[in-house]
Design a protein around this motif. Structure first.
Motif, PDB file in Angstrom:
ATOM      1  N   GLN A  13       0.665  -1.221  -0.008  1.00 26.67           N
ATOM      2  CA  GLN A  13      -0.015  -0.054   0.069  1.00 26.67           C
ATOM      3  C   GLN A  13       0.751   1.230   0.042  1.00 26.67           C
ATOM      4  N   ARG A  14       1.818   1.336   0.900  1.00 29.77           N
ATOM      5  CA  ARG A  14       2.701   2.584   0.929  1.00 29.77           C
ATOM      6  C   ARG A  14       2.047   3.894   1.258  1.00 29.77           C
ATOM      7  N   LYS A  15       1.048   3.799   2.264  1.00 28.96           N
ATOM      8  CA  LYS A  15       0.131   4.955   2.482  1.00 28.96           C
ATOM      9  C   LYS A  15       1.032   6.089   3.342  1.00 28.96           C
ATOM     10  N   GLU A  16       1.917   5.521   3.963  1.00 25.05           N
ATOM     11  CA  GLU A  16       2.906   6.368   4.961  1.00 25.05           C
ATOM     12  C   GLU A  16       3.992   7.047   4.303  1.00 25.05           C
ATOM     13  N   SER A  97      -4.393   8.047  -0.184  1.00 25.14           N
ATOM     14  CA  SER A  97      -5.280   7.994   1.093  1.00 25.14           C
ATOM     15  C   SER A  97      -5.999   9.291   1.107  1.00 25.14           C
ATOM     16  N   SER A  98      -6.509   9.639   0.134  1.00 21.90           N
ATOM     17  CA  SER A  98      -7.195  11.082  -0.082  1.00 21.90           C
ATOM     18  C   SER A  98      -8.469  11.091   0.254  1.00 21.90           C
ATOM     19  N   GLN A  99      -9.072   9.736   0.620  1.00 23.04           N
ATOM     20  CA  GLN A  99     -10.451   9.655   1.156  1.00 23.04           C
ATOM     21  C   GLN A  99     -10.383   9.472   2.764  1.00 23.04           C
ATOM     22  N   ILE A 100      -9.646   8.354   3.138  1.00 24.63           N
ATOM     23  CA  ILE A 100      -9.632   7.899   4.590  1.00 24.63           C
ATOM     24  C   ILE A 100      -8.986   8.881   5.186  1.00 24.63           C
ATOM     25  N   THR A 135      -1.461  -2.324   5.784  1.00 25.69           N
ATOM     26  CA  THR A 135      -0.645  -2.903   6.895  1.00 25.69           C
ATOM     27  C   THR A 135       0.329  -1.912   7.165  1.00 25.69           C
ATOM     28  N   ASP A 136       0.474  -0.859   6.538  1.00 27.17           N
ATOM     29  CA  ASP A 136       1.630   0.023   6.704  1.00 27.17           C
ATOM     30  C   ASP A 136       1.155   1.384   7.405  1.00 27.17           C
ATOM     31  N   LEU A 137       0.032   1.118   8.168  1.00 31.77           N
ATOM     32  CA  LEU A 137      -0.514   2.404   8.969  1.00 31.77           C
ATOM     33  C   LEU A 137       0.183   2.690  10.204  1.00 31.77           C
ATOM     34  N   SER A 138       0.477   3.986  10.420  1.00 31.40           N
ATOM     35  CA  SER A 138       0.758   4.745  11.590  1.00 31.40           C
ATOM     36  C   SER A 138      -0.264   5.164  12.641  1.00 31.40           C
TER      37      SER A 138
END
Length: 356
Positions: A13-16, A97-100, A135-138
């Motif tokens: 995902q690479r959200k962070e 992550s422009s919605q969450i 899985t990569d959430l802070s």
């Protein structure tokens, strides 16, 4: 139905760090304060369905999920009837992550918009939908946002096309992007016309990956410079890394209602453009049980009429075939381009999936 959830692919995902950072603003001063007279309407909790729909129309709100004006979606759902309204914060593509992020940073506005949409369509239930395989959430995603249940969408990518299956007991449902819900709440409480949208700016060329609320019409290059370019990108993608489109002229391309992300990469392209080796991985992961390998072969040899045999109409454009291809072939783009040249067959809905 159990087999349906085994196809597709789990993506890194690479959200962070963009997701956990504050939601920042980047506005054009001359467009930020455009309003209409909302005092002509009752308070938000006293609005009728027709008034909510009219407010959405006057505020020019567009759902970022599909680019459809929100008032049209509300009006259609009001006429046909729905059991639940779901705020879509699935963000199942890498980096985005422009919605969450706005859901977590602006919970009161998000829930208020969801309740207004519920009023407009006469639904009994409201939910939020978030992708499970992040899985990569802070940051911790709560089970409820301001009392509204957050459902985690199971299965592999693309999760967006599986949300309706997760809410089978509440069908029919209406899916609305979280950004549109926030704009609806602002319109009902302050008479604010939509002049901005929420986007993720990320990629290996971005010094400060973040989520921004950006004015519509802002040049892409200005947004990139706002977040800092650590190096010169050779690839700029508008939208998700799986389904976005390439931006060749960031100086003259602007942010629109459906610009969910701006991704800037500096990639080594010397390993691209191998020949197809016939491994069949694209077939294994296709969530619609199609055969991208054969479709791509037909396109390469100019046998476009044979694409109907391989049910090209049902392709949802998720991009998993290109992602998994060891030869780095852009199969998804080839199929999309071919579909655009083919006449649509009667009675076949584009992207329609056959469920078993």
């Amino acid at each position: 139905m159990a087999g349906f959830f085994t196809r597709g692919i789990v993506l890194e995902q690479r959200k962070e760090p963009a997701l956990s950072r504050d939601l920042r603003k980047f506005f054009n001063v001359n467009t930020n304060n455009i309003t209409f007279d909302h005092t002509l309407y009752p308070p938000p909790n006293e609005l009728t369905p027709e008034q909510v729909i009219e407010i959405a129309r006057r505020a020019n709100i567009v759902d970022e999920r599909d680019g459809i004006p929100l008032y049209q979606k509300l009006m259609m759902a009001h006429d046909t009837g729905v059991a639940a309204v779901v705020g879509d914060a699935s963000d199942d593509e890498p980096y985005i992550s422009s919605q969450i992020n706005p859901m977590l940073k602006k919970p009161e506005l998000t829930v208020q918009g969801l309740q207004l949409a519920k009023t407009a369509v006469g639904a009994k239930n409201v939910f939020f939908a978030v992708y499970k395989n992040i899985t990569d959430l802070s940051v911790k995603i709560p089970k409820k946002i301001e009392g509204v249940e957050v459902k985690r969408i199971r299965g592999r990518y693309p999760a967006e096309y599986r949300i309706s299956d997760e809410f089978q007991e509440y069908r029919p449902i209406l899916l609305i992007g979280v950004g549109a819900l926030i704009h609806l709440a602002r319109a009902a409480t302050r008479g604010k016309v939509q002049t901005s949208c929420f986007i993720t700016v990320a990629g290996n060329c971005i010094a400060n990956p973040t989520n921004l609320e950006v004015s519509l019409g802002m040049p892409i290059i200005q947004v990139l410079e706002r977040c800092g370019l650590a190096s010169e990108p050779n690839t700029i993608i508008l939208g998700g890394s799986m389904t976005g489109i390439s931006c060749k002229d960031p100086d003259n391309t602007v942010v629109t209602n459906s610009t969910r992300a701006i991704l800037a990469f500096n990639e080594d392209t010397k390993d691209r453009n191998y020949k197809c080796i016939g491994c069949g991985r694209c077939v294994d992961v296709c969530p619609e049980n199609l055969t991208p390998f054969y479709m791509n072969k037909c396109i390469e040899h100019g046998k476009t009429q044979e694409l109907y045999f391989y049910e090209i109409d049902r392709c949802i454009g998720c991009g998993t075939c290109s992602y998994i291809c060891p030869a780095n072939l852009d199969i998804a783009a080839n199929i999309k381009a071919a579909r655009a040249t083919l006449p649509r067959r009667k009675g076949v809905k584009p992207g329609a999936a056959k469920r078993s």
